[in-house]
Structures are given as structure tokens and as C-alpha cells.
Design an enzyme around this catalytic site. Structure first.
Site, PDB file in Angstrom:
ATOM      1  N   ASP A   4       0.664  -1.245   0.133  1.00 29.98           N
ATOM      2  CA  ASP A   4       0.072  -0.051   0.079  1.00 29.98           C
ATOM      3  C   ASP A   4       0.688   1.249   0.038  1.00 29.98           C
ATOM      4  OD1 ASP A   4      -2.478   1.357   0.061  1.00 29.98           O
ATOM      5  OD2 ASP A   4      -2.557   1.415   1.981  1.00 29.98           O
ATOM      6  N   ARG A   8       0.050   7.716  -2.632  1.00 28.30           N
ATOM      7  CA  ARG A   8       0.567   8.730  -1.828  1.00 28.30           C
ATOM      8  C   ARG A   8       2.159   8.852  -2.163  1.00 28.30           C
ATOM      9  NH1 ARG A   8      -0.947   6.126   3.316  1.00 28.30           N
ATOM     10  NH2 ARG A   8      -1.528   4.365   1.920  1.00 28.30           N
ATOM     11  N   TRP A   9       2.850   7.858  -2.382  1.00 31.73           N
ATOM     12  CA  TRP A   9       4.284   8.019  -2.822  1.00 31.73           C
ATOM     13  C   TRP A   9       4.373   8.970  -4.137  1.00 31.73           C
ATOM     14  CZ3 TRP A   9       6.798   7.204  -7.389  1.00 31.73           C
ATOM     15  CH2 TRP A   9       8.399   7.193  -7.250  1.00 31.73           C
ATOM     16  N   SER A  49      -7.563  -5.538  -4.753  1.00 33.81           N
ATOM     17  CA  SER A  49      -8.581  -6.257  -4.045  1.00 33.81           C
ATOM     18  C   SER A  49      -9.934  -6.130  -4.605  1.00 33.81           C
ATOM     19  CB  SER A  49      -8.793  -5.358  -2.484  1.00 33.81           C
ATOM     20  OG  SER A  49      -9.313  -4.201  -2.805  1.00 33.81           O
ATOM     21  N   SER A  50     -10.957  -7.051  -3.963  1.00 33.44           N
ATOM     22  CA  SER A  50     -12.394  -7.042  -4.555  1.00 33.44           C
ATOM     23  C   SER A  50     -12.779  -5.723  -4.606  1.00 33.44           C
ATOM     24  CB  SER A  50     -13.292  -7.894  -3.635  1.00 33.44           C
ATOM     25  OG  SER A  50     -12.530  -9.110  -3.126  1.00 33.44           O
ATOM     26  N   GLU A  51     -12.545  -4.656  -3.815  1.00 37.83           N
ATOM     27  CA  GLU A  51     -13.016  -3.426  -3.579  1.00 37.83           C
ATOM     28  C   GLU A  51     -12.294  -2.477  -4.280  1.00 37.83           C
ATOM     29  OE1 GLU A  51     -12.208  -5.393  -0.880  1.00 37.83           O
ATOM     30  OE2 GLU A  51     -14.431  -6.078  -0.759  1.00 37.83           O
ATOM     31  N   ASN A  52     -11.259  -2.689  -5.024  1.00 35.16           N
ATOM     32  CA  ASN A  52     -10.464  -1.673  -5.827  1.00 35.16           C
ATOM     33  C   ASN A  52     -10.999  -1.469  -7.039  1.00 35.16           C
ATOM     34  OD1 ASN A  52      -7.085  -2.764  -4.684  1.00 35.16           O
ATOM     35  ND2 ASN A  52      -8.362  -1.152  -4.009  1.00 35.16           N
ATOM     36  N   TRP A  53     -12.074  -2.308  -7.561  1.00 33.73           N
ATOM     37  CA  TRP A  53     -12.885  -1.647  -8.736  1.00 33.73           C
ATOM     38  C   TRP A  53     -13.716  -0.697  -8.588  1.00 33.73           C
ATOM     39  CZ3 TRP A  53     -11.768  -4.753 -12.842  1.00 33.73           C
ATOM     40  CH2 TRP A  53     -11.558  -6.054 -12.537  1.00 33.73           C
ATOM     41  N   ARG A  55     -12.325   2.007  -7.734  1.00 29.10           N
ATOM     42  CA  ARG A  55     -11.238   3.348  -8.042  1.00 29.10           C
ATOM     43  C   ARG A  55     -11.597   3.850  -9.482  1.00 29.10           C
ATOM     44  NH1 ARG A  55      -5.444   2.405  -5.695  1.00 29.10           N
ATOM     45  NH2 ARG A  55      -6.124   1.735  -3.479  1.00 29.10           N
ATOM     46  N   ARG A 172       2.149  -4.661   6.114  1.00 29.82           N
ATOM     47  CA  ARG A 172       1.549  -3.696   5.295  1.00 29.82           C
ATOM     48  C   ARG A 172       2.204  -2.245   5.247  1.00 29.82           C
ATOM     49  NH1 ARG A 172      -4.714  -2.267   4.695  1.00 29.82           N
ATOM     50  NH2 ARG A 172      -4.467  -0.340   3.173  1.00 29.82           N
TER      51      ARG A 172
HETATM   52  C1  IPE Z   1      -5.414  -2.730   0.117  1.00 22.46           C
HETATM   53  O1  IPE Z   1      -5.037  -1.388  -0.246  1.00 22.46           O
HETATM   54  C2  IPE Z   1      -5.445  -3.535  -1.214  1.00 22.46           C
HETATM   55  C3  IPE Z   1      -4.179  -3.378  -1.874  1.00 22.46           C
HETATM   56  C4  IPE Z   1      -3.143  -2.864  -1.690  1.00 22.46           C
HETATM   57  C5  IPE Z   1      -4.161  -4.360  -3.112  1.00 22.46           C
HETATM   58  P1  IPE Z   1      -6.050  -0.215  -0.422  1.00 22.46           P
HETATM   59  O2  IPE Z   1      -5.215   0.898  -0.596  1.00 22.46           O
HETATM   60  O3  IPE Z   1      -6.966  -0.649  -1.453  1.00 22.46           O
HETATM   61  O4  IPE Z   1      -6.931  -0.402   1.164  1.00 22.46           O
HETATM   62  P2  IPE Z   1      -7.986   0.704   1.804  1.00 22.46           P
HETATM   63  O5  IPE Z   1      -8.861   1.194   0.925  1.00 22.46           O
HETATM   64  O6  IPE Z   1      -6.850   1.860   1.990  1.00 22.46           O
HETATM   65  O7  IPE Z   1      -8.258  -0.007   2.823  1.00 22.46           O
HETATM   66  C1  IPE Z   2      -1.407   0.139  -3.237  1.00 22.66           C
HETATM   67  O1  IPE Z   2      -1.287   1.568  -3.248  1.00 22.66           O
HETATM   68  C2  IPE Z   2      -2.009  -0.324  -4.747  1.00 22.66           C
HETATM   69  C3  IPE Z   2      -3.172  -1.027  -4.875  1.00 22.66           C
HETATM   70  C4  IPE Z   2      -4.247  -0.660  -3.903  1.00 22.66           C
HETATM   71  C5  IPE Z   2      -3.716  -1.306  -6.298  1.00 22.66           C
HETATM   72  P1  IPE Z   2      -2.723   2.481  -3.424  1.00 22.66           P
HETATM   73  O2  IPE Z   2      -2.973   2.849  -4.715  1.00 22.66           O
HETATM   74  O3  IPE Z   2      -3.669   2.032  -2.457  1.00 22.66           O
HETATM   75  O4  IPE Z   2      -1.759   3.947  -2.905  1.00 22.66           O
HETATM   76  P2  IPE Z   2      -2.430   4.946  -1.614  1.00 22.66           P
HETATM   77  O5  IPE Z   2      -2.938   4.307  -0.500  1.00 22.66           O
HETATM   78  O6  IPE Z   2      -3.822   5.604  -2.373  1.00 22.66           O
HETATM   79  O7  IPE Z   2      -1.525   5.802  -1.464  1.00 22.66           O
HETATM   80 MG    MG Z   3      -4.068   2.356  -0.433  1.00 19.33          MG
END
Ligand code: IPE
Ligand code: IPE
Ligand code: MG
Length: 234
Positions: A4, A8-9, A49-53, A55, A172
């Protein structure tokens, strides 16, 4: 590992978020090499993750393209290094080209034994427990009339990562102290390590810090410290 902090990086460097994902792929290579050298047998990376859709579609499509290109570029190297690749998650949601690439990469590396790299993609711990329960019920229809027969030993083989031991260490990056629907079932007794460092900055020194922290933990699995000490002495 929950990789994760890519976004932000990038934002902290006034770059678009996707630049962070690209750098995140580099960090995967570094960490993978360091883990293989350290003798880690199972490394599991949460990639999507299942929830990243949820975005923005543009970001999701960049992540998919990065996944495809990483598979295309890296599998030879994985194979040469004796690493077996597995992907867990609900793969039906991915485009056919990506699914085919995943299948080919898994088949190609299936005989490798040095280390198993698992990528969790469109994975969610809740999804996993539900799909395992459905599969167990389908294979054991008698459970409907004898639900008391459903126990941990019966369910476990249907979990997506039944081939791997439960993780010793969870890492994490990115500062958040939450599990975000990662391996919910398997993390029951895992040591949880959190670091503020963003994933693209997580390198072999940072990994060694996590290992060092892990070495200080006493794993009791419900027992007392005295019992654990007596067992390791005997
Ligand atoms: C968790 O990170 C999933 C992955 C790194 C693939 P997220 O950035 O999606 O988690 P939340 O939304 O901050 O909990
Ligand atoms: C983790 O980094 C990568 C994925 C969840 C795919 P993020 O994209 O969640 O980065 P932050 O948390 O927004 O900084
Ligand atoms: Mg994140």
C-alpha cells in the site's frame, strides 16, 4: 504483504498516482529477490482487492495493464529462479487475455519448488470464505442435513490458498493499520507488522527490519508464555 501507498508515494512527488503503481512493480522485484535469498518459501502479495474496482476506471485500467506487462516481462525470470507463480482471487472478472496469461504462467512454473509467489488479484477474504463454503457444500451435500459436520478441517481445502501454510508474518506498508479484506481466515495467528514507508520505497533493508521485528515475537497460539518456553526447552 499488502503493498500500500503507491498513490501517496506519487502524490508526494507531484506525480500522477499511476507513476506510483509503476514504481510499485519495481519494489515487487526487489522484495521478491530479497525474500528468495532469505529462504522465504511462500510470499503472497495483495495486488488488487475485490473493492479496488471502486477506483476511477482509468486507474483500474492502468493497474490491469501493469499486471499484464509484469507477467509478460517477469515470468521467464521467475521460472529461471525456481519460483512458482500462483494467482488467487475471482479471476472471472478479468479480461480473457489476462486470464490466459495467468493460466500460462501458472502452468509454466508449476514444477518449481524454491518458493511460491502468490499474487492476490480481485481477491477478498470474505469472497474466499464464501466461495470455499459454497464449494464444500457442493462437494458434501450431506452437510445440509448435518451442518455440525462442517468444521475447519473440512472447509480449509476449499480456501483459495489451501496449498500454503498459514502466514507467519503479515506486512502492510503505507501507514494504515488495517487488514482491508486480505487473508481473513488465514491471518488468525499471523504476526502483524505495519510500516509507514510507502510500498515503492520498501526495499531489502526495510524487509530485514520487518524480519527482525518478527524474530522478537513470541508466538503463543493461545497458550501461556511459560508453556511456550517449556516446549522450546524440551
Ligand atoms: C489494500 O489497499 C489492497 C491492496 C494493496 C491491493 P487499499 O489502498 O485498497 O486499502 P484501503 O482502501 O486503504 O483500506
Ligand atoms: C496500493 O497503493 C496499490 C493498490 C491498491 C492497487 P494505493 O494505490 O492504495 O496507494 P495509496 O494508498 O492511495 O497511497
Ligand atoms: Mg491504498
Amino acid at each position: 504483504m499488502i503493498m500500500d501507498g503507491n498513490g501517496r508515494w506519487a502524490t508526494s512527488r507531484r506525480l500522477p498516482r499511476v507513476a506510483g503503481h509503476a514504481r510499485g512493480v519495481e519494489a515487487v522485484r526487489t522484495v521478491l529477490e530479497a525474500c528468495a535469498k532469505a529462504g522465504v518459501e511462500f510470499l503472497t502479495l495483495f495486488a488488487f482487492s475485490s473493492e479496488n474496482w471502486r477506483r476511477p476506471v482509468d486507474e483500474v485500467s492502468v493497474l490491469m495493464r501493469l499486471f499484464i506487462s509484469a507477467l509478460e516481462r517477469e515470468v521467464d525470470q521467475l521460472h529461471a529462479n525456481g519460483i512458482r507463480l500462483r494467482v488467487v482471487g475471482d479471476l472471472d472478472a478479468f479480461e480473457p487475455r489476462l486470464r490466459a496469461l495467468i493460466r500460462q504462467s501458472e502452468t509454466r512454473t508449476a514444477g518449481n519448488q524454491r518458493m511460491t509467489l502468490t499474487i492476490a488479484a480481485n481477491y477478498g477474504g470474505r469472497w474466499d470464505i464464501l466461495q470455499a463454503t459454497r464449494a464444500a457444500l457442493a462437494a458434501h451435500p450431506e452437510l445440509i442435513s448435518h451442518p455440525e459436520r462442517l468444521d475447519e478441517a473440512l472447509l480449509s481445502p476449499y480456501l483459495a490458498m489451501s496449498y500454503a501454510p498459514e502466514p507467519d508474518l503479515f506486512v502492510r506498508t503505507g501507514g494504515e493499520q488495517r487488514v482491508s479484506n486480505f487473508l481473513l481466515w488465514q491471518l488468525a495467528y499471523t504476526e502483524l507488522y505495519f510500516t509507514d514507508r510507502f510500498w515503492p520505497d520498501f526495499d531489502s533493508a526495510a524487509l530485514e527490519e520487518a524480519f527482525e521485528w518478527y524474530r522478537q515475537r513470541e508466538r503463543r497460539f493461545g497458550q501461556t508464555s511459560g508453556q511456550v518456553a517449556a516446549q522450546s526447552a524440551g
